[in-house]
Design a protein around this motif. Structure first.
Motif, PDB file in Angstrom:
ATOM      1  N   LEU A 199     -20.175  59.358  18.558  1.00  0.00           N
ATOM      2  CA  LEU A 199     -20.321  60.415  17.548  1.00  0.00           C
ATOM      3  C   LEU A 199     -20.373  61.778  18.241  1.00  0.00           C
ATOM      4  N   LYS A 200     -21.141  61.838  19.349  1.00  0.00           N
ATOM      5  CA  LYS A 200     -21.228  63.084  20.121  1.00  0.00           C
ATOM      6  C   LYS A 200     -19.838  63.490  20.615  1.00  0.00           C
ATOM      7  N   ALA A 201     -19.080  62.486  21.085  1.00  0.00           N
ATOM      8  CA  ALA A 201     -17.739  62.784  21.610  1.00  0.00           C
ATOM      9  C   ALA A 201     -16.854  63.340  20.499  1.00  0.00           C
ATOM     10  N   LEU A 202     -16.971  62.752  19.290  1.00  0.00           N
ATOM     11  CA  LEU A 202     -16.151  63.232  18.168  1.00  0.00           C
ATOM     12  C   LEU A 202     -16.535  64.659  17.787  1.00  0.00           C
ATOM     13  N   VAL A 203     -17.843  64.942  17.835  1.00  0.00           N
ATOM     14  CA  VAL A 203     -18.294  66.311  17.524  1.00  0.00           C
ATOM     15  C   VAL A 203     -17.723  67.284  18.566  1.00  0.00           C
ATOM     16  N   CYS A 204     -17.804  66.907  19.850  1.00  0.00           N
ATOM     17  CA  CYS A 204     -17.263  67.775  20.918  1.00  0.00           C
ATOM     18  C   CYS A 204     -15.767  67.999  20.707  1.00  0.00           C
ATOM     19  N   LEU A 205     -15.046  66.911  20.353  1.00  0.00           N
ATOM     20  CA  LEU A 205     -13.597  67.040  20.153  1.00  0.00           C
ATOM     21  C   LEU A 205     -13.305  67.919  18.935  1.00  0.00           C
ATOM     22  N   GLY A 206     -14.144  67.751  17.892  1.00  0.00           N
ATOM     23  CA  GLY A 206     -13.980  68.577  16.683  1.00  0.00           C
ATOM     24  C   GLY A 206     -14.179  70.049  17.016  1.00  0.00           C
ATOM     25  N   ILE A 207     -15.227  70.338  17.796  1.00  0.00           N
ATOM     26  CA  ILE A 207     -15.506  71.744  18.152  1.00  0.00           C
ATOM     27  C   ILE A 207     -14.354  72.294  19.000  1.00  0.00           C
ATOM     28  N   SER A 208     -13.919  71.518  20.011  1.00  0.00           N
ATOM     29  CA  SER A 208     -12.907  72.059  20.926  1.00  0.00           C
ATOM     30  C   SER A 208     -11.563  72.234  20.222  1.00  0.00           C
ATOM     31  N   SER A 209     -11.145  71.241  19.414  1.00  0.00           N
ATOM     32  CA  SER A 209      -9.846  71.419  18.753  1.00  0.00           C
ATOM     33  C   SER A 209      -9.938  72.480  17.655  1.00  0.00           C
ATOM     34  N   GLY A 210     -11.126  72.594  17.022  1.00  0.00           N
ATOM     35  CA  GLY A 210     -11.317  73.642  16.016  1.00  0.00           C
ATOM     36  C   GLY A 210     -11.180  75.025  16.649  1.00  0.00           C
ATOM     37  N   LEU A 211     -11.770  75.187  17.834  1.00  0.00           N
ATOM     38  CA  LEU A 211     -11.683  76.486  18.518  1.00  0.00           C
ATOM     39  C   LEU A 211     -10.231  76.825  18.870  1.00  0.00           C
ATOM     40  N   VAL A 212      -9.495  75.808  19.343  1.00  0.00           N
ATOM     41  CA  VAL A 212      -8.096  76.051  19.697  1.00  0.00           C
ATOM     42  C   VAL A 212      -7.299  76.400  18.438  1.00  0.00           C
ATOM     43  N   TYR A 213      -7.577  75.683  17.360  1.00  0.00           N
ATOM     44  CA  TYR A 213      -6.874  75.957  16.103  1.00  0.00           C
ATOM     45  C   TYR A 213      -7.142  77.408  15.657  1.00  0.00           C
ATOM     46  N   LEU A 214      -8.414  77.809  15.725  1.00  0.00           N
ATOM     47  CA  LEU A 214      -8.765  79.188  15.334  1.00  0.00           C
ATOM     48  C   LEU A 214      -8.045  80.189  16.227  1.00  0.00           C
ATOM     49  N   LEU A 215      -8.023  79.878  17.523  1.00  0.00           N
ATOM     50  CA  LEU A 215      -7.413  80.797  18.489  1.00  0.00           C
ATOM     51  C   LEU A 215      -5.936  81.032  18.179  1.00  0.00           C
ATOM     52  N   ILE A 216      -5.248  79.967  17.793  1.00  0.00           N
ATOM     53  CA  ILE A 216      -3.798  80.122  17.643  1.00  0.00           C
ATOM     54  C   ILE A 216      -3.362  80.441  16.210  1.00  0.00           C
ATOM     55  N   THR A 217      -4.252  80.284  15.238  1.00  0.00           N
ATOM     56  CA  THR A 217      -3.802  80.533  13.861  1.00  0.00           C
ATOM     57  C   THR A 217      -4.562  81.657  13.160  1.00  0.00           C
ATOM     58  N   ALA A 218      -5.886  81.680  13.371  1.00  0.00           N
ATOM     59  CA  ALA A 218      -6.671  82.572  12.523  1.00  0.00           C
ATOM     60  C   ALA A 218      -6.810  83.984  13.080  1.00  0.00           C
ATOM     61  N   VAL A 219      -6.189  84.253  14.248  1.00  0.00           N
ATOM     62  CA  VAL A 219      -6.302  85.591  14.807  1.00  0.00           C
ATOM     63  C   VAL A 219      -5.356  86.513  14.037  1.00  0.00           C
TER      64      VAL A 219
END
Ligand code: HEM
Ligand code: HEM
Length: 222
Positions: A199-219
């Motif tokens: 579960l911790k790993a999934l949360v970490c993956l969610g945070i990291s891919s979410g950050l990348v998604y924000l970086l490339i789309t929401a700017v």
């Protein structure tokens, strides 16, 4: 001899996903053209994995934690001089720790310069609009020439080191990266596995891919 869980599932999945994606990136980057769509996708995935590994180094299994990396100058000197010839390291040995930090840092730099690269034909990284042409020139040069060569060099060194351990020291490190366990003569802590860790790993993956998604789309465009 006792079996110790050294590489937990999340670390192993991270490793083999990273290795496959880096191979795909080198191929698609060199092929160019339509393959660049996949180059970008794989690049975003690598960026997410690298951020995941950064977080996993704080909350992951015992042997995947940053504090287990033993590359102080004195540990390196002793290891290279063979001061403890019979010591088998359960986690990364001092030289391995150093090379892994170098590889992760270099891949992070390679993926980041990719975001700022432009082939001046059809493919430009999503953050190129934010910086001057001069900066794009420098980052593209790094990405295409220096970074690419260094990534290939470090991966080749990584594979040679693993082959050296196998043939010269009769240590099958790949088996441990595939199956998770190493045998130890002394009692040693195992990396935790189980629902809580996954579960911790999934949360970490969610945070990291979410950050990348924000970086490339929401700017917003400047
Ligand atoms: C592009 C290809 C590759 C990349 C970028 C890569 C990267 C890495 C990284 C970052 C680690 C550290 C793992 C961690 O602590 O999270 C690692 C460890 C390791 N890799 Fe790779 N790897 C690649 C290919 C391979 C291949 C093909 C093999 C096996 C034949 C392999 C075997 C291992 C082993 C055994 C370790 C653990 C080393 C130790 O015990 O200290 N890797 N690799
Ligand atoms: C660790 C991740 C990455 C690796 C290993 C990698 C590797 C490569 C390689 C080998 C090339 C071919 C260079 C040549 O033509 O000789 C290339 C080109 C390129 N990559 Fe990446 N790349 C990565 C991530 C990214 C990312 C995240 C992006 C953008 C989102 C990106 C954008 C580009 C662009 C635009 C080119 C074409 C540059 C040009 O031809 O002028 N790359 N990359």
């Amino acid at each position: 001899m006792i079996q110790v869980r050294v590489w937990d599932w999340p670390t192993r999945i991270f490793h083999w996903a990273l290795a496959s994606l880096v191979v795909a990136l080198v191929i698609t980057g060199n092929v160019g053209g339509n393959a660049m769509v996949w180059h970008f996708r794989c690049g975003y995935a690598v960026l997410s994995l690298l951020l995941f590994r950064l977080l996993w180094g704080f909350v992951g299994g015992h042997w995947s934690r940053w504090r287990q990396l033993t590359c102080t100058p004195s540990a390196l000197r002793q290891y290279i001089a063979g001061a403890q010839p019979h010591t088998r390291f359960l986690g990364h040995n001092p030289l391995g720790s150093l090379s892994i930090i170098a590889m992760l840092a270099l891949l992070l730099l390679q993926a980041s310069t990719g975001l700022l690269s432009d082939d001046e034909i059809a493919n430009a990284g999503p953050l190129t609009v934010w910086v001057s042409e001069r900066v794009v020139g420098i980052t593209t040069y790094w990405h295409k020439e220096i970074g690419k060569a260094l990534v290939l060099l470090l991966v080749a060194t990584h594979l040679l080191a693993i082959a050296w351990h196998f043939f010269k020291k009769q240590e099958n490190l790949t088996r441990a990266m595939l199956l998770g366990d190493k045998s130890s003569e002394v009692l040693a802590p195992s990396s935790q596995e189980g629902f809580g860790q996954y579960l911790k790993a999934l949360v970490c993956l969610g945070i990291s891919s979410g950050l990348v998604y924000l970086l490339i789309t929401a700017v917003p465009s400047p």
